[in-house]
Design a protein around this motif. Structure first.
Motif, PDB file in Angstrom:
ATOM      1  N   LEU A  29     -15.693 -28.929  77.437  1.00 22.94           N
ATOM      2  CA  LEU A  29     -16.586 -28.050  76.267  1.00 22.94           C
ATOM      3  C   LEU A  29     -17.936 -28.532  77.127  1.00 22.94           C
ATOM      4  O   LEU A  29     -17.777 -29.364  78.487  1.00 22.94           O
ATOM      5  CB  LEU A  29     -16.062 -28.946  75.228  1.00 22.94           C
ATOM      6  CG  LEU A  29     -15.735 -29.649  73.664  1.00 22.94           C
ATOM      7  CD1 LEU A  29     -15.589 -29.849  72.822  1.00 22.94           C
ATOM      8  CD2 LEU A  29     -15.329 -27.775  73.804  1.00 22.94           C
ATOM      9  N   LYS A  30     -18.783 -27.580  77.091  1.00 25.56           N
ATOM     10  CA  LYS A  30     -20.170 -28.237  77.774  1.00 25.56           C
ATOM     11  C   LYS A  30     -21.104 -28.330  76.206  1.00 25.56           C
ATOM     12  O   LYS A  30     -21.302 -27.394  75.874  1.00 25.56           O
ATOM     13  CB  LYS A  30     -20.473 -26.606  77.940  1.00 25.56           C
ATOM     14  CG  LYS A  30     -22.083 -26.790  79.117  1.00 25.56           C
ATOM     15  CD  LYS A  30     -21.528 -27.044  80.506  1.00 25.56           C
ATOM     16  CE  LYS A  30     -22.929 -27.240  80.898  1.00 25.56           C
ATOM     17  NZ  LYS A  30     -23.511 -25.903  81.744  1.00 25.56           N
ATOM     18  N   ILE A  31     -20.839 -29.782  76.697  1.00 21.26           N
ATOM     19  CA  ILE A  31     -22.515 -30.067  75.764  1.00 21.26           C
ATOM     20  C   ILE A  31     -23.649 -30.389  75.814  1.00 21.26           C
ATOM     21  O   ILE A  31     -23.924 -30.882  77.116  1.00 21.26           O
ATOM     22  CB  ILE A  31     -20.928 -31.750  75.575  1.00 21.26           C
ATOM     23  CG1 ILE A  31     -19.533 -31.853  75.266  1.00 21.26           C
ATOM     24  CG2 ILE A  31     -22.461 -32.509  73.959  1.00 21.26           C
ATOM     25  CD1 ILE A  31     -19.368 -33.165  75.441  1.00 21.26           C
ATOM     26  N   MET A  32     -24.394 -30.275  75.212  1.00 21.98           N
ATOM     27  CA  MET A  32     -25.721 -30.668  75.790  1.00 21.98           C
ATOM     28  C   MET A  32     -26.345 -31.311  73.940  1.00 21.98           C
ATOM     29  O   MET A  32     -26.487 -31.010  73.529  1.00 21.98           O
ATOM     30  CB  MET A  32     -26.693 -29.292  75.320  1.00 21.98           C
ATOM     31  CG  MET A  32     -28.350 -28.787  75.251  1.00 21.98           C
ATOM     32  SD  MET A  32     -29.088 -30.274  76.893  1.00 21.98           S
ATOM     33  CE  MET A  32     -29.292 -28.641  78.127  1.00 21.98           C
ATOM     34  N   PHE A  33     -27.117 -32.912  75.078  1.00 23.92           N
ATOM     35  CA  PHE A  33     -27.603 -33.681  73.664  1.00 23.92           C
ATOM     36  C   PHE A  33     -29.627 -32.626  74.059  1.00 23.92           C
ATOM     37  O   PHE A  33     -29.719 -32.858  74.625  1.00 23.92           O
ATOM     38  CB  PHE A  33     -27.559 -34.943  74.722  1.00 23.92           C
ATOM     39  CG  PHE A  33     -26.804 -35.234  73.995  1.00 23.92           C
ATOM     40  CD1 PHE A  33     -26.167 -36.178  72.845  1.00 23.92           C
ATOM     41  CD2 PHE A  33     -24.954 -34.768  74.828  1.00 23.92           C
ATOM     42  CE1 PHE A  33     -25.287 -36.261  72.114  1.00 23.92           C
ATOM     43  CE2 PHE A  33     -23.905 -35.257  74.091  1.00 23.92           C
ATOM     44  CZ  PHE A  33     -24.144 -36.276  73.056  1.00 23.92           C
ATOM     45  N   ILE A  34     -29.897 -32.330  72.355  1.00 24.65           N
ATOM     46  CA  ILE A  34     -31.160 -32.579  73.364  1.00 24.65           C
ATOM     47  C   ILE A  34     -31.898 -34.276  72.433  1.00 24.65           C
ATOM     48  O   ILE A  34     -32.059 -33.524  71.096  1.00 24.65           O
ATOM     49  CB  ILE A  34     -31.794 -31.657  72.119  1.00 24.65           C
ATOM     50  CG1 ILE A  34     -30.904 -30.208  73.080  1.00 24.65           C
ATOM     51  CG2 ILE A  34     -33.361 -30.824  72.324  1.00 24.65           C
ATOM     52  CD1 ILE A  34     -30.956 -28.971  72.106  1.00 24.65           C
TER      53      ILE A  34
END
Length: 286
Positions: free
Chosen positions: A106-111
């Protein structure tokens, strides 16, 4: 009694404390939180676990000075003691129970928004320790308020800092930064957003348009942290949930943010009275 091992100022009105709490340090997982009381008459303050060291027996918390109790906390130094330090509370991040090989795909982005960087850090750190890459967008009002940037860079694939005034990094909101990355051709399978409720609401509005699954960490008014009082109730997919025992993480596209935001303002008048210098000087919450 729980000893403060270390205290460090991170930014104006934001400080980090390392607390000696061996049992909590051993059991806490990313996504969970603690509740502390400064003294015997103090109110119960929920704070996310930022980091743990099981060998040292320490738990790291990050605190923003907003009201009477956090101002009282700010006056404590290394060597002082807190009366209560209860945890870990809440459900750990859903990522912890996922298949690691599947997460690697997965390509995971935390904001994160503001002190939301504190609860984002342990999740990204856990992923890093398990060979899973994640990107992070960190949003702040200005350069002076930037915290945990170097710590986040040490465990992240890419870190993008955004400031409202453009004094550092990308100029604009975290949603503007995410949209810019998508416009550049970046693809994300999952977004995890943690920060002010209004920020999470607009992140979810954007990711819903972009078709990206989104998890948020809810921070409503909380009292006992065990699901008994019902103060932290929110509506998720039309059902009542309690952030302290069912969360704090939920599917962001199913959270009724308007209701949650309205409930968060219920005690503004009382908070204003209790946040006066006179009240705090007289001993704080009674």
């Amino acid at each position: 009694m729980y000893k403060i091992l270390e205290k460090k100022v991170l930014a104006p009105s934001i400080f980090m404390m390392k607390i000696l709490a061996p049992r909590v340090a051993k059991a806490a997982m990313p996504g969970q939180f603690i509740i502390l009381r400064v003294d015997e008459k103090g109110e119960r303050i929920p704070l996310t676990v930022c980091d743990t060291d099981a060998n040292e027996g320490s738990v790291t918390i990050v605190v923003q000075t907003i009201g009477c109790s956090t101002r009282q906390m700010e006056g404590y130094e290394a060597g002082d003691f807190f009366y209560d330090f209860v945890g870990p509370l809440g459900v750990e991040s859903e990522l912890i129970s996922e298949d690691k090989d599947e997460l690697k795909k997965l390509k995971i982005m935390f904001i994160s928004g503001g002190v939301g960087a504190a609860p984002v850090y342990p999740q990204v750190k856990w992923l890093h320790e398990n060979g899973i890459k994640a990107d992070v967008i960190m949003g702040f009002k200005n350069k002076e308020m930037v915290i945990l940037e170097e710590e986040m860079k040490s465990v992240s694939n890419n870190v993008y800092v955004a400031t409202d005034d453009g004094s550092y990094g990308f100029k604009g909101m975290v949603t503007n930064q995410l949209q810019a990355l998508v416009d550049e051709g970046n693809h994300y399978d999952l977004v995890v957003a943690i920060g002010p409720m209004i920020m999470m609401k607009f992140v979810c509005k954007l990711t819903e348009q972009l078709g990206i699954k989104t998890v948020v960490s809810m921070n409503p008014i909380m009292v006992d942290g065990t699901g008994m009082c019902g103060a932290c109730r929110i509506t998720v997919d039309g059902e009542t949930k309690f952030a302290c025992v069912d969360g704090p993480e939920f599917d962001g596209h199913k959270v009724n943010f308007d209701e949650a935001l309205n409930r968060s303002t219920m005690y503004k008048a009382e908070e204003a009275v209790k946040n006066t210098e006179t009240y705090c000087a007289a001993g704080g919450i009674k």
